[in-house]
Enzyme design. Sequence first.
Site, PDB file in Angstrom:
ATOM      1  N   HIS A 100       6.964   7.040  -0.886  1.00  0.00           N
ATOM      2  CA  HIS A 100       8.465   7.738  -0.963  1.00  0.00           C
ATOM      3  C   HIS A 100       9.174   8.801  -1.339  1.00  0.00           C
ATOM      4  O   HIS A 100       8.695   9.349  -1.203  1.00  0.00           O
ATOM      5  CB  HIS A 100       8.774   6.188  -1.908  1.00  0.00           C
ATOM      6  CG  HIS A 100       7.992   5.910  -3.392  1.00  0.00           C
ATOM      7  ND1 HIS A 100       7.782   7.295  -4.263  1.00  0.00           N
ATOM      8  CD2 HIS A 100       7.195   4.795  -3.743  1.00  0.00           C
ATOM      9  CE1 HIS A 100       7.304   6.798  -4.742  1.00  0.00           C
ATOM     10  NE2 HIS A 100       6.973   5.674  -4.697  1.00  0.00           N
TER      11      HIS A 100
ATOM     12  N   HIS B 186       6.578  10.481  -4.130  1.00  0.00           N
ATOM     13  CA  HIS B 186       5.386  10.934  -3.423  1.00  0.00           C
ATOM     14  C   HIS B 186       6.265  12.681  -2.437  1.00  0.00           C
ATOM     15  O   HIS B 186       5.017  13.700  -2.576  1.00  0.00           O
ATOM     16  CB  HIS B 186       4.826  10.524  -2.575  1.00  0.00           C
ATOM     17  CG  HIS B 186       3.955   9.361  -2.810  1.00  0.00           C
ATOM     18  ND1 HIS B 186       4.863   7.575  -2.823  1.00  0.00           N
ATOM     19  CD2 HIS B 186       3.280   8.551  -3.841  1.00  0.00           C
ATOM     20  CE1 HIS B 186       4.041   6.550  -3.475  1.00  0.00           C
ATOM     21  NE2 HIS B 186       3.042   7.543  -4.307  1.00  0.00           N
TER      22      HIS B 186
ATOM     23  N   GLN C 129      -8.756  -2.196  -7.812  1.00  0.00           N
ATOM     24  CA  GLN C 129      -7.682  -2.019  -8.861  1.00  0.00           C
ATOM     25  C   GLN C 129      -6.716  -3.376  -9.493  1.00  0.00           C
ATOM     26  O   GLN C 129      -5.840  -3.242 -10.154  1.00  0.00           O
ATOM     27  CB  GLN C 129      -7.405  -0.903  -8.827  1.00  0.00           C
ATOM     28  CG  GLN C 129      -6.176  -0.468  -7.396  1.00  0.00           C
ATOM     29  CD  GLN C 129      -6.114   1.192  -7.567  1.00  0.00           C
ATOM     30  OE1 GLN C 129      -6.558   1.854  -7.208  1.00  0.00           O
ATOM     31  NE2 GLN C 129      -4.968   1.340  -8.028  1.00  0.00           N
TER      32      GLN C 129
ATOM     33  N   LYS D 152       4.995   8.770 -13.945  1.00  0.00           N
ATOM     34  CA  LYS D 152       5.404   7.217 -14.113  1.00  0.00           C
ATOM     35  C   LYS D 152       4.614   6.360 -14.404  1.00  0.00           C
ATOM     36  O   LYS D 152       4.419   5.550 -14.681  1.00  0.00           O
ATOM     37  CB  LYS D 152       5.872   7.215 -12.865  1.00  0.00           C
ATOM     38  CG  LYS D 152       5.795   5.848 -12.251  1.00  0.00           C
ATOM     39  CD  LYS D 152       6.911   4.792 -12.477  1.00  0.00           C
ATOM     40  CE  LYS D 152       6.976   3.541 -11.546  1.00  0.00           C
ATOM     41  NZ  LYS D 152       5.722   2.756 -11.671  1.00  0.00           N
TER      42      LYS D 152
ATOM     43  N   GLY E 206      -0.296   4.846   0.026  1.00  0.00           N
ATOM     44  CA  GLY E 206       0.643   4.497   0.733  1.00  0.00           C
ATOM     45  C   GLY E 206       2.077   3.776   0.310  1.00  0.00           C
ATOM     46  O   GLY E 206       2.454   4.141  -1.160  1.00  0.00           O
TER      47      GLY E 206
ATOM     48  N   SER F 199       9.150   3.877  -6.378  1.00  0.00           N
ATOM     49  CA  SER F 199       7.652   3.572  -6.895  1.00  0.00           C
ATOM     50  C   SER F 199       7.532   2.345  -5.207  1.00  0.00           C
ATOM     51  O   SER F 199       8.810   1.352  -5.087  1.00  0.00           O
ATOM     52  CB  SER F 199       8.177   2.045  -8.189  1.00  0.00           C
ATOM     53  OG  SER F 199       6.850   1.011  -7.836  1.00  0.00           O
ATOM     54  N   SER F 200       6.820   2.576  -5.209  1.00  0.00           N
ATOM     55  CA  SER F 200       6.334   1.266  -3.620  1.00  0.00           C
ATOM     56  C   SER F 200       6.953  -0.006  -4.215  1.00  0.00           C
ATOM     57  O   SER F 200       6.999  -0.630  -2.955  1.00  0.00           O
ATOM     58  CB  SER F 200       5.290   1.278  -3.245  1.00  0.00           C
ATOM     59  OG  SER F 200       4.025   3.013  -3.466  1.00  0.00           O
TER      60      SER F 200
HETATM   61  O1  PAF Z   1      -1.353   5.164  -8.645  1.00  0.00           O
HETATM   62  C1  PAF Z   1      -1.724   5.363  -6.954  1.00  0.00           C
HETATM   63  O2  PAF Z   1      -1.033   4.937  -6.109  1.00  0.00           O
HETATM   64  C2  PAF Z   1      -3.469   4.652  -7.682  1.00  0.00           C
HETATM   65  O3  PAF Z   1      -3.646   3.830  -8.536  1.00  0.00           O
HETATM   66  C3  PAF Z   1      -4.811   5.955  -7.020  1.00  0.00           C
HETATM   67  C4  PAF Z   1      -4.859   6.820  -8.349  1.00  0.00           C
HETATM   68  C5  PAF Z   1      -4.269   6.206  -6.279  1.00  0.00           C
HETATM   69  C6  PAF Z   1      -5.428   5.376  -7.098  1.00  0.00           C
HETATM   70  O4  PAF Z   1      -6.201   3.976  -6.857  1.00  0.00           O
END
Ligand code: PAF
Length: 529
Positions: free
Chosen positions: A35, A38, A62, A153, A32, A189-190
């Site tokens: 930007h 995406h 993560q 990226k 989510g 980048s978010s």
């Molecule tokens: O790059 C990301 O936004 C995340 O690491 C991903 C690949 C959606 C996994 O959560």
Amino acid sequence: MAAPLPLLRSLAELRAWIKQSPEAIQLVPTMGGLHAAHGGLFRGARRFGGRVLVSVFVNPLQFGPGEDFERYPRSLDQDLALAAAAGADALWAPQLEDLYPAGPEGLTQVQPAAALGAQLCGPWRPGHFQGVCTVVARLLALVQPQRLFLGEKDWQQLQVLRRMVADLGLPVEIVACPTQREADGLPFSSRNSYLSPLERQRAQALPEALALAAAAARAGEQDGPRLQQLALAHLRARGLQVEYLELVQPHSLQPLPRLERAGLLAAAVRCGTTRLIDHLTLMSRSPIVAIDGPAGAGKSTVTRLVARQLGLVYLDTGAMYRAVTWLLQDLGLAAEESPELAAVLGQLDLRLEAQAQGDQRVLLNGKDVTAAIRTATVTSAVSAVAALPSVRAALTAQQQRFGSSGGLVAEGRDIGTAVFPHAELKVFLTATVAERARRRAADLAARGLPVPSLSQLEQEIAERDQSDSSREVAPLCRAEDALELVSDGLSIEQVVERIVGWFQERVPLEAMAATRATAAAGPAGAEAS
Ligand code: PAF
């Protein structure tokens, strides 16, 4: 205004949406905070046809303790609007229990390949890539997409996931999309949204530092520590706290002490409380692909097609040996070392001119010999001529001159060992003797020529392999770091696709875009005299 996008909130809704159509699914996984970059991924996915599904899930696995899991931008309404405008077909925002029904604790997790996971961000974010692999494996299991779209990226993430898919044999194709940058140079980048206006200004030092090193590399600096130092000094002078800044091989992510082939300069910095990552491909010349292998494995066709697909120049070294063979025959000279041969080589003016559609015109001392060098008489003598040390030395030197600024896909017997030992990608293209005999028979038949028995063709091919591998000058042998591709059972398109895929794992797309821009400004074709 774009139509409202279906929002799938549960596993049941996802399954119902999947069932609605037999069309293939192109999955773009995100967390989510969408930007413009995406949007680029969604548009890229759209081009492959089928249905584009965007997943939005801020994956707790993560994030480490003290990282920005709570703070990570959550903006589902805006995400929906952006995904709809960029051509997505649905947005799936799973709940934690959809992805991890037994809870994240004690879950079966996927470990990244140790050699990749331990580099760059690995030591700074323990458990991060394991969390990424686990969630992506789960997303793939639930959606079963045809393709998975990931941004360059996050290059390390991309390599880790490519490797996971390859190692576990997951039935999905990964498509990478080049890094997209904002007007001030920062990659989208978010996390950029965390930066205050003042921090935003300071953060620009990150792409600037990488660009300084890239310019030095283009100007000929090959020493890894010196290139790193140049970038580090700029980051420090601008007050950014550096976690790491390393020059690595783009594919293996292992440290690269010298820039003899493309390298990836990657960095993570802290700007205030925000952690930013960025990288740039450093090259002292454009990339080179070297394709080697036994006679009859389809090297020429494949090399020409790979060059066309990658936008590189096709260097047909076989044509160069054929041209010399034709010349010796035309002059009535034997295929042996002699003062006459030395004189011929000393005055050789050999040019390969790139034509439309990736074809090549061969000019020898001003004469177009493109067709003449393909006759059976030349074919029967080329192996003996190519084994002469003086011919080998003269043509190797000429090929290296062609390749001094790179930008080539070259094929030939010792191309990856003797001519371009620092090629970014080396492929040893081969096929079994039986397969090559079948192809040769089909080729002769298609040209209306007499077709010997398969066993006779097999014997001839085996003998040619034997003499090519045992001759003293430039014997047929696979470079240690070449990837072997046995083309039995594969179509030409599949072989080309495999090689292009290997190339893209070694040379980021964004670097190729830069190369093409430079090439467009300079001379085209492999020409030298
Ligand atoms: O790059 C990301 O936004 C995340 O690491 C991903 C690949 C959606 C996994 O959560």
